[in-house]
Design a protein around this motif. Structure first.
Motif, mmCIF file in Angstrom:
data_model
loop_
_atom_site.group_PDB
_atom_site.id
_atom_site.type_symbol
_atom_site.label_atom_id
_atom_site.label_comp_id
_atom_site.label_asym_id
_atom_site.label_seq_id
_atom_site.Cartn_x
_atom_site.Cartn_y
_atom_site.Cartn_z
ATOM 1 N N ALA A 155 0.747 -1.396 -0.068
ATOM 2 C CA ALA A 155 0.037 -0.016 0.155
ATOM 3 C C ALA A 155 0.789 1.087 -0.122
ATOM 4 O O ALA A 155 0.554 2.273 -0.624
ATOM 5 C CB ALA A 155 -1.072 -0.035 1.173
ATOM 6 N N ALA A 156 1.996 1.406 0.711
ATOM 7 C CA ALA A 156 2.716 2.337 0.918
ATOM 8 C C ALA A 156 3.251 2.651 -0.110
ATOM 9 O O ALA A 156 3.393 4.094 -0.930
ATOM 10 C CB ALA A 156 3.632 2.535 2.014
ATOM 11 N N GLY A 157 3.818 1.838 -0.980
ATOM 12 C CA GLY A 157 4.690 1.879 -2.345
ATOM 13 C C GLY A 157 3.595 2.456 -3.447
ATOM 14 O O GLY A 157 4.003 3.429 -4.145
ATOM 15 N N ILE A 158 2.444 1.939 -3.340
ATOM 16 C CA ILE A 158 1.454 2.384 -4.406
ATOM 17 C C ILE A 158 1.223 3.943 -4.479
ATOM 18 O O ILE A 158 1.168 4.769 -5.005
ATOM 19 C CB ILE A 158 0.166 1.555 -4.214
ATOM 20 C CG1 ILE A 158 0.418 -0.008 -4.788
ATOM 21 C CG2 ILE A 158 -0.937 2.012 -5.114
ATOM 22 C CD1 ILE A 158 -0.738 -1.104 -4.405
ATOM 23 N N LEU A 159 0.839 4.240 -3.119
ATOM 24 C CA LEU A 159 0.421 5.576 -2.544
ATOM 25 C C LEU A 159 1.737 6.536 -2.936
ATOM 26 O O LEU A 159 1.533 7.640 -3.231
ATOM 27 C CB LEU A 159 0.053 5.648 -1.092
ATOM 28 C CG LEU A 159 -0.945 6.760 -1.052
ATOM 29 C CD1 LEU A 159 -2.131 6.556 -1.912
ATOM 30 C CD2 LEU A 159 -1.462 6.682 0.502
ATOM 31 N N LYS A 160 2.818 6.267 -2.602
ATOM 32 C CA LYS A 160 3.967 7.058 -2.813
ATOM 33 C C LYS A 160 4.152 7.408 -4.064
ATOM 34 O O LYS A 160 4.802 8.727 -4.492
ATOM 35 C CB LYS A 160 5.263 6.166 -2.309
ATOM 36 C CG LYS A 160 5.652 6.350 -0.886
ATOM 37 C CD LYS A 160 6.959 5.453 -0.458
ATOM 38 C CE LYS A 160 7.079 5.366 0.973
ATOM 39 N NZ LYS A 160 8.120 4.727 1.406
ATOM 40 N N GLY A 161 3.914 6.761 -5.176
ATOM 41 C CA GLY A 161 4.066 6.997 -6.640
ATOM 42 C C GLY A 161 3.046 7.920 -7.001
ATOM 43 O O GLY A 161 2.922 8.526 -8.059
ATOM 44 N N LEU A 162 1.993 8.419 -6.111
ATOM 45 C CA LEU A 162 0.880 9.301 -6.474
ATOM 46 C C LEU A 162 0.678 10.441 -5.738
ATOM 47 O O LEU A 162 -0.116 11.349 -5.920
ATOM 48 C CB LEU A 162 -0.516 8.526 -6.384
ATOM 49 C CG LEU A 162 -0.803 7.204 -7.145
ATOM 50 C CD1 LEU A 162 -1.834 6.357 -6.703
ATOM 51 C CD2 LEU A 162 -0.681 7.780 -8.588
ATOM 52 N N THR A 163 1.589 10.630 -4.527
ATOM 53 C CA THR A 163 1.582 11.793 -3.683
ATOM 54 C C THR A 163 2.927 12.250 -3.328
ATOM 55 O O THR A 163 3.949 11.599 -3.359
ATOM 56 C CB THR A 163 0.762 11.378 -2.578
ATOM 57 O OG1 THR A 163 0.716 12.608 -1.382
ATOM 58 C CG2 THR A 163 1.316 10.252 -1.559
ATOM 59 N N ASP A 164 2.971 13.450 -2.991
ATOM 60 C CA ASP A 164 4.245 14.170 -2.312
ATOM 61 C C ASP A 164 4.139 13.852 -0.826
ATOM 62 O O ASP A 164 4.948 14.601 -0.170
ATOM 63 C CB ASP A 164 4.537 15.508 -3.020
ATOM 64 C CG ASP A 164 4.768 15.415 -4.403
ATOM 65 O OD1 ASP A 164 5.406 14.464 -5.005
ATOM 66 O OD2 ASP A 164 4.355 16.448 -5.019
ATOM 67 N N ALA A 165 3.094 13.934 -0.346
ATOM 68 C CA ALA A 165 2.956 13.573 1.025
ATOM 69 C C ALA A 165 4.079 12.774 1.744
ATOM 70 O O ALA A 165 4.353 11.660 1.224
ATOM 71 C CB ALA A 165 1.556 13.292 1.443
ATOM 72 N N ASP A 166 4.478 13.009 2.994
ATOM 73 C CA ASP A 166 5.351 12.550 3.891
ATOM 74 C C ASP A 166 4.917 11.118 4.286
ATOM 75 O O ASP A 166 4.534 11.111 5.540
ATOM 76 C CB ASP A 166 6.119 13.361 4.786
ATOM 77 C CG ASP A 166 7.162 12.330 5.484
ATOM 78 O OD1 ASP A 166 7.732 11.647 4.958
ATOM 79 O OD2 ASP A 166 7.563 13.078 6.558
#
Length: 375
Positions: A155-166
């Motif tokens: 989940a974290a890897g998927i989301l990291k590609g879509l957001t600049d949030a920390d």
């Protein structure tokens, strides 16, 4: 004549994906898209994408919002820092659980209370009834949100590609505003599966765009759309209670083994305090029953309401939730047992079994949860 179930902003998406739909708490929701087992395993090994837009969202805002929530709920919400969340409960004056909740503190004066779909109206009414005397506003904002969840080790890897949030700095039970795939969102590191994951609160008008972006980003690592059926087996394996099963108005937090959420040390009085103090004393001195896990020695599946029996066939408890466990490979259940029969052990030692359609099936008593992810 029955009322037509409500639909979420993603209803057309679910139907295009061929989801089996079901009426859940007055909402038309996806039960499964294909194989329940495959959806379950995707969350355990990769990632699953859920529509949780049926949940209720209630805003509590104002100079005394914290004091109102301290009075209305069993937790100490005034101690929650902005950007963090707290699992808590709302009880009646007799200590019975009206609902279990996640409360996000967005700013010093703004809280978002997330209630179970079936209880959203009850929670809204209770908060409204408890508001007089506090400089705070209680507002039903359910129509303002769609809620998507990405759960699983990827989940974290998927989301990291879509957001600049920390995301690396986002702790469990914390939330921060940001954008995901260009969509404004409250990004919360919360979930109901036993895995790492995120819940994304967005405008309903942005839900389809975000669903598609998450689907595209997750496809290479095995993300699947997931329905309510696998959400139930995931939470059961993780030992997470479900309102209407492990939690009811006839149950106190101490009955459910969740007395830790009740904060007697907070300032001021709160609804249900006297009854909960008595329940806490009973739990310390002479607990009448205990919530435990049961694991089958055979293949027959217990269901909620089935009797749990001792070695002589006497009733010693009742199953609250039961299902086949894809992770354990055998049926499991949660049940309330008389305290003297709640000691973990195999059926050969304890004599414990479940009455499944007139036959006593042997079940081992085990501590909860059944499953805990590696951290």
């Amino acid at each position: 004549m029955t009322d037509t179930p409500r639909t979420t902003a993603l209803d057309a998406v679910h139907r295009a994906l061929g989801a089996t739909m079901t009426d859940f708490a007055g909402w038309d929701m996806p039960l499964r898209y294909g194989s329940e087992r495959e959806e379950h395993q995707a969350v355990r090994t990769a990632a699953g994408l859920f529509d949780l837009s049926h949940m209720g969202e209630i805003t509590v805002t104002g100079p005394e919002a914290a004091q109102l929530l301290d009075h209305a709920l069993v937790g100490r919400l005034s101690a929650v820092a902005p950007g963090r969340a707290r699992y808590t409960m709302i009880c009646d004056a007799e200590g019975g659980i009206l609902d279990d909740l996640i409360v996000y503190r967005l700013t010093e004066q703004d809280y978002l209370v997330v209630a179970n779909a079936a209880n959203a109206g009850t929670v809204l009414d209770a908060l409204t009834e408890r508001q007089p005397g506090f400089d705070a506003l209680v507002r039903d904002d359910g129509a303002e949100y769609a809620l998507l969840a990405v759960q699983g080790p990827e989940a974290a890897g998927i989301l990291k590609g879509l957001t600049d949030a920390d995301l690396d700095g986002l702790k469990y039970y914390a939330g921060l505003p940001g954008t995901v795939a260009g969509v404004p969102a409250l990004i919360a590191r919360t979930g109901y599966t036993g895995e790492d994951g995120f819940e994304l609160f967005v405008s309903p008008g942005d839900a389809e765009r975000l669903w598609q972006a998450l689907t595209d980003a997750g496809r290479p690592v095995g993300l699947l759309p997931c329905g309510l059926s696998c959400r139930d087996t995931l939470r059961l394996e993780a030992g997470m209670p479900l309102y209407g099963h492990e939690l009811t108005r006839a149950t106190t937090p101490f009955d459910a083994g969740l007395g830790r959420v009740v904060k007697f040390d907070k300032p001021g009085d709160f609804v249900g305090r006297a009854a909960l103090e008595a329940a806490a004393e009973r739990a310390r001195s002479n607990p009448p029953r205990k919530l435990v896990g049961l694991v089958a020695e055979g293949r027959r599946v217990p269901r909620a309401g089935y009797a749990v029996l001792d070695a002589e066939g006497g009733v010693i408890g009742e199953v609250t939730s039961g299902a086949p466990s894809p992770t354990l490979g055998r049926p499991i259940a949660m049940a309330y047992l008389d305290a003297e029969h709640a000691t973990p052990g195999p059926a050969a030692d304890t004599g414990v079994g479940v009455d499944i359609r007139g036959t006593k099936e042997p079940y081992a008593v085990v501590p909860l949860p059944f499953y805990q992810r590696a951290r």
